[in-house]
Motif scaffolding. Structure first.
Motif, mmCIF file in Angstrom:
data_model
loop_
_atom_site.group_PDB
_atom_site.id
_atom_site.type_symbol
_atom_site.label_atom_id
_atom_site.label_comp_id
_atom_site.label_asym_id
_atom_site.label_seq_id
_atom_site.Cartn_x
_atom_site.Cartn_y
_atom_site.Cartn_z
ATOM 1 N N ILE A 113 0.924 -1.125 -0.103
ATOM 2 C CA ILE A 113 -0.140 -0.078 -0.024
ATOM 3 C C ILE A 113 0.815 1.223 -0.011
ATOM 4 O O ILE A 113 0.478 2.155 -0.589
ATOM 5 C CB ILE A 113 -1.101 0.029 1.177
ATOM 6 N N GLU A 114 1.952 1.254 0.719
ATOM 7 C CA GLU A 114 2.800 2.605 0.863
ATOM 8 C C GLU A 114 3.676 2.500 -0.580
ATOM 9 O O GLU A 114 3.778 3.640 -1.119
ATOM 10 C CB GLU A 114 3.826 2.150 1.742
ATOM 11 N N GLY A 118 3.328 5.647 -2.901
ATOM 12 C CA GLY A 118 4.608 6.378 -3.810
ATOM 13 C C GLY A 118 4.447 6.518 -5.345
ATOM 14 O O GLY A 118 5.236 7.368 -5.781
ATOM 15 N N GLU A 119 3.814 5.598 -5.795
ATOM 16 C CA GLU A 119 3.936 5.472 -6.960
ATOM 17 C C GLU A 119 2.510 6.032 -8.005
ATOM 18 O O GLU A 119 2.561 6.387 -9.143
ATOM 19 C CB GLU A 119 4.022 3.972 -7.908
ATOM 20 N N GLY A 348 -1.129 4.321 2.775
ATOM 21 C CA GLY A 348 -0.502 5.019 1.538
ATOM 22 C C GLY A 348 -0.106 6.410 1.740
ATOM 23 O O GLY A 348 0.815 6.962 0.963
ATOM 24 N N MET A 349 -0.812 7.141 2.645
ATOM 25 C CA MET A 349 -0.413 8.638 2.840
ATOM 26 C C MET A 349 1.127 8.557 3.314
ATOM 27 O O MET A 349 1.785 9.562 3.382
ATOM 28 C CB MET A 349 -1.244 9.018 3.872
ATOM 29 N N ALA A 350 1.527 7.542 3.697
ATOM 30 C CA ALA A 350 2.909 7.299 4.324
ATOM 31 C C ALA A 350 3.941 7.928 3.533
ATOM 32 O O ALA A 350 5.050 8.620 3.580
ATOM 33 C CB ALA A 350 3.216 6.144 4.873
ATOM 34 N N ALA A 351 3.566 7.856 1.934
ATOM 35 C CA ALA A 351 4.457 8.273 1.009
ATOM 36 C C ALA A 351 4.642 9.699 0.842
ATOM 37 O O ALA A 351 5.650 10.194 0.311
ATOM 38 C CB ALA A 351 4.245 7.621 -0.344
ATOM 39 N N LEU A 352 3.571 10.294 1.338
ATOM 40 C CA LEU A 352 3.414 11.888 0.999
ATOM 41 C C LEU A 352 4.778 12.692 1.576
ATOM 42 O O LEU A 352 5.366 13.252 0.884
ATOM 43 C CB LEU A 352 2.275 12.281 1.401
ATOM 44 N N ASN A 361 10.610 9.446 -5.320
ATOM 45 C CA ASN A 361 10.430 10.334 -6.736
ATOM 46 C C ASN A 361 9.091 10.026 -7.399
ATOM 47 O O ASN A 361 8.993 8.930 -7.707
ATOM 48 C CB ASN A 361 11.518 9.924 -7.719
ATOM 49 N N PRO A 362 8.290 11.014 -7.235
ATOM 50 C CA PRO A 362 6.810 10.649 -7.713
ATOM 51 C C PRO A 362 6.705 10.296 -9.375
ATOM 52 O O PRO A 362 7.549 10.720 -10.043
ATOM 53 C CB PRO A 362 6.129 11.895 -7.509
#
Length: 1015
Positions: A113-114, A118-119, A348-352, A361-362
């Motif tokens: 999910i993370e 990120g992607e 998933g918000m952990a990637a922000l 890198n988005p």
């Protein structure tokens, strides 16, 4: 008495998500038992009272206790009869299916999910503002920063109570957030959904945008903020959910006058499943008249104006489930960066935070076209609620016959034809109808990176039936990153000929993580037949079909739908007509199946003469459209609950199938057998008519056990955001929205999402999931867009089919849904007649389902039909859709299930089963579930449905993965044995005590009488 009971139970069960109509149905279904229990209680009370006058004083208490205990025991027996009779299939899954997700599976889910976060987050703008310096201070503005959107509401909701929030993400990434701002937002309004029992699973759509008003941003607050940091982040969120579309006029919502209907239809009721709420402080209009939920509120505008006037480096995070109007991000010089971050699930918000500091890198790309003005789209005037105005007699008849009917007869016209989303804007720009840059902010497939890439198209070859080429992708920047190779084709178009968009996505791939200077070559081979257009109007064919017209075709790699990187061309020397021999993937030839009834009297948008009919085609429905035709009226009446006559559809030549045979075959014997294996007939011969009736009617989150063939009861669950079995109270990890998953443009990641979800389902021995959903973002205003992938059918298809195959790897069968045209929530349950040309139906709306079926690599697959109608025929009883196309043309083998069986005036079990829909998602609680005519034709249809259900189930983990509890006493049986034993022991104990006291007292009295006599 029953109505009294309904009135008392309804508020209780509504809190559990059960509709008042369902409560009414269940109470009526159990009416006989309820009256029996009430009668016993009354009888016991009468006996107890009568004992005072008719029984001797010494034995009154024995009679009273005997009557009471007898009533308790008889009621206990009746409760057992109810629970193991009409309510068994409601209770057994709840009491027997209490699995749990392992910590190992949850850990794997969290990791993937993370990765999706990120992607999937899209860097939509960056002038160098991002990445921020690591370990720096950030001022985070916007109430949504303390209460972001993680998912949606309804069946796609999930438990996000422990989700990683934005502030935690920033902290974990090394940032320090301005606590004064955090406290201000937290004190202003409690977190979203906190008024509910479980703040994570919000069961209603709440449009509230409780943004603090301008006076909260005092000079002191802003001075402290600037001293804390010269960097600012603004968070804007928008919710979405099942049952209700996004308001197109928020001013009317706030003032309680919102009505999405056209003026011509005014005066009729509109049915919405969830409540529409809006709450904010202030006695002013937060939106101006006509402003939609997908625009900024006045309060948000004031906050953004304030922040941008005080800070030079501002990044905006758009945490929205729908494509908003975002032109404002370019109106402020201070806004240097924009990130699109829709519902992120549990973590998933952990990637922000890691994107903001450059650790990640988005690489996400948009899955919809972002336009400046949503009212200026081809769909806008023909999206929402449009109600027939000459059907009062039908409404009265339907209401009288079926109390679940909602009193509405609506329609919707897909006037834009194939020109959905980017296909319209790219084509309209080429034809000179629009200035592209004035209409489109972000094209489909748009997204930036912290590095740069080059893509080179090499070795292009025309191989006859295919074209092939390589794309070399090189990271030419300074940091590692991923890129997306997007492949589009441009077909030749003849003025007035078969409709064709100038740009069409056909394939894509995402690279591996490439270090600076590193390259990767991706090879493509594309079938020319996939570039064929569907000739619904029989311009080049006799009765419709796919045609690869002669002419020059362009095959391009693009940075997005609008920006060409490189293009190659090939020439098709003559028309290739697939309406005779079919395409290589077709089991039977695809020709017109729906055109005669699906088009209605609609004028569809055409590219002819540079979209000369644009104004006429995209206008709101004319007044005559609101008048239902006599032909449609007759068909609607004929198939409704009010008028349905099953005998009319019997075939007198059908012979009654064999039933209740003793062939010694069990369901497990068919695991792995071919669909046409003769052993199926031996198995099906053993079924009784009642067995088949149970199998087709009791499809609510399960398939029922059948003793005659040793079929086990199985469980199915909601799942578009992961395992969400609210019915039995089992929940898995909350997965990101399909929208965020699609924004990854990563097929492999979608496959791994399916596998990780599949592990969680398998842990709980739930091997059927009502997911993924793959309807189309026809409009940005669809409340359920978060559950769907994209405006594009091919992109949706690739992401969905990989998720489905990932689930199948874990022996979990997906119910791909909602088949088909469930592209709005407004009026979805109420005989919604959808009119569309067959070309867009096949090229866009059915495309994801077709791709899932034709590219399925597992053993078991299922389909969920939709609520709406195609023209005048409900999809759940549409033999053309479910048999001619799904099964015969595409080769589907498996079961088809309805969406929730609420009856609604049109969901007849007999009609559904006779036309290719195998099971009803419900518990046989409606009159429309009764099989009133078990004729040879009906039994034959139920037998076929039973086969499809069994084929799906026996080829899933229900049979291929050993059940550790097999042979053990079910939990429900243990529970009832315990309760029955306790009731019996206590009752007998009390009765024994009463009798002992009675006989003791009688003996004492006897002794006293004898003693007195002796004296």
């Amino acid at each position: 008495m029953l109505q009294f009971l309904v009135d008392r139970l309804t508020p209780i069960f509504e809190q559990m998500g059960v509709s008042p109509t369902d409560v009414q149905q269940y109470v009526e279904m159990l009416g006989g038992y309820i009256y029996a229990i009430a009668g016993l209680l009354v009888a016991a009370i009468v006996v107890m009272i009568a004992a005072h006058w008719f029984v001797k004083k010494g034995t009154r208490h024995v009679v009273r206790w005997s009557a009471g205990i007898a009533a308790v025991l008889i009621i206990t027996v009746l409760v057992n009869v109810i629970c193991y009779g009409p309510m068994y299939n409601n209770l057994a899954p709840i009491l027997n299916g209490r699995g749990s997700v392992s910590e190992e599976s949850r850990a794997a889910s969290a990791e993937i999910i993370e990765e999706v976060g990120g992607e999937g987050m899209v860097l939509a703008k960056n002038d160098g503002t991002l990445p921020f310096e690591k370990d720096s201070n950030l001022n985070v503005f916007g109430w949504a920063s303390t209460s972001p959107i993680y998912g949606g509401t309804g069946s796609g909701a999930a438990d996000n109570s422990t989700a990683t929030d934005i502030l935690t993400s920033l902290k974990d990434a090394g940032f320090a957030a301005n606590q004064e701002l955090v406290d201000m937002y937290s004190e202003y309004k409690s977190p979203r959904g906190s008024e509910t029992t479980n703040e994570a699973v919000v069961t209603f759509t709440d449009w509230s945008l409780p943004e603090p008003t301008a006076d909260y941003y005092t000079d002191e607050l802003m001075a402290n903020a600037k001293e804390f940091s010269d960097q600012a982040v603004i968070v804007i969120s928008r919710a979405g959910g099942e049952g209700q579309d996004v308001p197109q006029d928020m001013n009317a919502v706030i003032n309680g006058t919102y009505d999405s209907r056209d003026e011509v239809a005014n005066g009729n009721e509109q049915y919405n499943y969830f409540s529409c709420n809006y709450d904010n402080n202030g006695d002013y209009d937060d939106f101006d008249p006509g402003e939609s939920y997908l625009e900024l509120s006045n309060t948000e505008e004031a906050m953004i104006e304030k922040v941008c006037s005080e800070f030079d480096d501002v990044a905006v995070v758009i945490n929205a489930n729908n494509a908003m109007e975002l032109g404002w991000v370019n109106e402020y010089e201070s806004i240097g960066a924009v990130i699109l971050a829709p519902g992120t699930g549990s973590n998933g918000m952990a990637a922000l935070g890691n994107i903001l500091n450059g650790t990640v890198n988005p690489s996400g790309r948009t899955v919809d076209t972002y336009v400046y003005d949503l009212t200026d789209t081809p769909t806008y005037n023909n999206y929402g609620s449009f109600l027939y105005n000459n059907v009062e007699d039908l409404k009265s008849a339907f209401t009288e016959a079926d109390k679940t009917y909602q009193g509405v007869l609506p329609f919707v016209n897909y006037v834009e034809g194939i020109y959905v989303g980017y296909k319209f804007y790219e084509t309209a720009a080429e034809e000179g109808l629009i200035n592209y840059d004035e209409k489109v902010l972000y094209p489909l497939g748009y997204g930036l990176s912290y590095t740069t890439f080059t893509q080179e198209m090499n070795r292009f070859a025309d191989n006859g039936d295919t074209v092939s080429f390589d794309v070399a992708v090189t990271n030419t920047g300074d940091v590692a990153g991923k890129d997306v190779v997007q492949v589009y084709f441009t077909p030749p178009y003849s003025n007035g000929g078969i409709e064709k968009a100038s740009v069409n996505l056909i394939d894509f791939e995402k690279t591996e993580l490439l270090e600076p200077g590193e390259s990767q070559t991706i090879s493509f081979e594309i079938a020319k037949e996939d570039m064929a257009s569907y000739d619904s109007n029989a311009i080049k064919t006799e009765n419709g079909g796919y045609v690869l017209e002669s002419g020059e075709y362009g095959v391009s790699i693009r940075a997005n739908s609008h920006t060409v990187i490189h293009e190659e061309r090939f020439s098709q020397t003559e028309d290739m007509d697939y309406s005779t021999d079919g395409r290589s993937t077709d089991k039977t030839v695809a020709v017109n199946q729906f055109q005669d009834r699906s088009t209605g009297t609609v004028t569809y948008l055409s590219r002819a003469d540079h979209f000369a009919n644009y104004d006429a085609a995209t206008a709101a429905p004319s007044e005559d459209m609101y008048v239902m035709s006599d032909e449609t009226r007759e068909k609607i009446m004929e198939k409704s609950v009010a008028y349905y006559d099953s005998e009319k559809y019997d075939n007198p030549e059908d012979e009654m199938p064999v039933t209740e045979a003793d062939n010694g075959v069990s369901a497990a014997d068919l695991t792995g057998k071919d669909y046409d294996d003769p052993l199926w007939d031996d198995l099906l011969d053993q079924l009784s008519v009642d067995d088949m009736i149970d199998m087709v009617n009791l499809g609510g989150f399960q398939t029922v056990a059948v003793d005659s063939i040793d079929k086990v009861g199985t469980l199915d669950s909601d799942g578009t955001s992961g395992l969400n079995d609210w019915y039995i109270g089992v929940f898995g990890t909350a997965y990101p929205t399909q929208l965020l998953i699609a924004q990854t443009w990563n097929k492999d990641l979608a496959y791994r999402v399916g596998m990780a979800e599949g592990d969680e389902y398998a842990d709980c021995r739930i091997f059927g999931t009502y997911s993924p959903a793959m309807n189309i973002h026809r409009s940005a205003f669809t409340g359920r867009n978060f559950e769907y992938y994209s405006e594009d059918g091919v992109l949706s298809g690739y992401m969905a089919m990989n998720t489905v195959n990932g689930l199948a790897e874990k022996e979990v069968y997906a119910y791909i849904k909602h088949f088909v045209l469930n592209d709005q929530e407004t009026n979805r349950c109420v005989l919604l007649q959808t009119f569309t040309d067959e070309q867009p139906l096949r090229e866009i709306y059915m495309k994801p389902f077709e791709m899932c079926v034709k590219n399925f690599t597992g053993d078991a697959l299922a389909v969920m039909s939709s609520f709406n109608f195609i023209g005048d025929t409900w999809t759940g009883a549409d033999t053309i859709l479910l048999n001619n196309v799904l099964r015969d043309e595409w080769g589907f083998r498996g079961m088809v299930l309805t969406d929730w069986n609420g009856s609604y005036g049109y969901q007849n079990t007999e009609d559904a089963i006779r036309n290719g829909n195998d099971a009803m998602l419900g518990f046989a609680q409606h009159e429309s579930n009764e099989i009133t005519n078990p004729s040879a034709t009906m039994v034959k249809a139920m037998r076929q449905a039973a086969k499809n259900i069994l084929y799906t189930v026996v080829n899933s983990g229900n049979y291929t993965i050993a059940d550790p509890n097999a042979g053990k006493m079910p939990n429900m049986t243990k529970l009832f044995i315990g309760i029955d034993a306790a009731v019996s022991i206590v009752s007998l104990g009390i009765m024994a005590f009463v009798l002992m006291r009675y006989f003791k007292k009688r003996k004492k009295d006897t002794i006293e009488v004898v003693s007195k006599a002796e004296e």
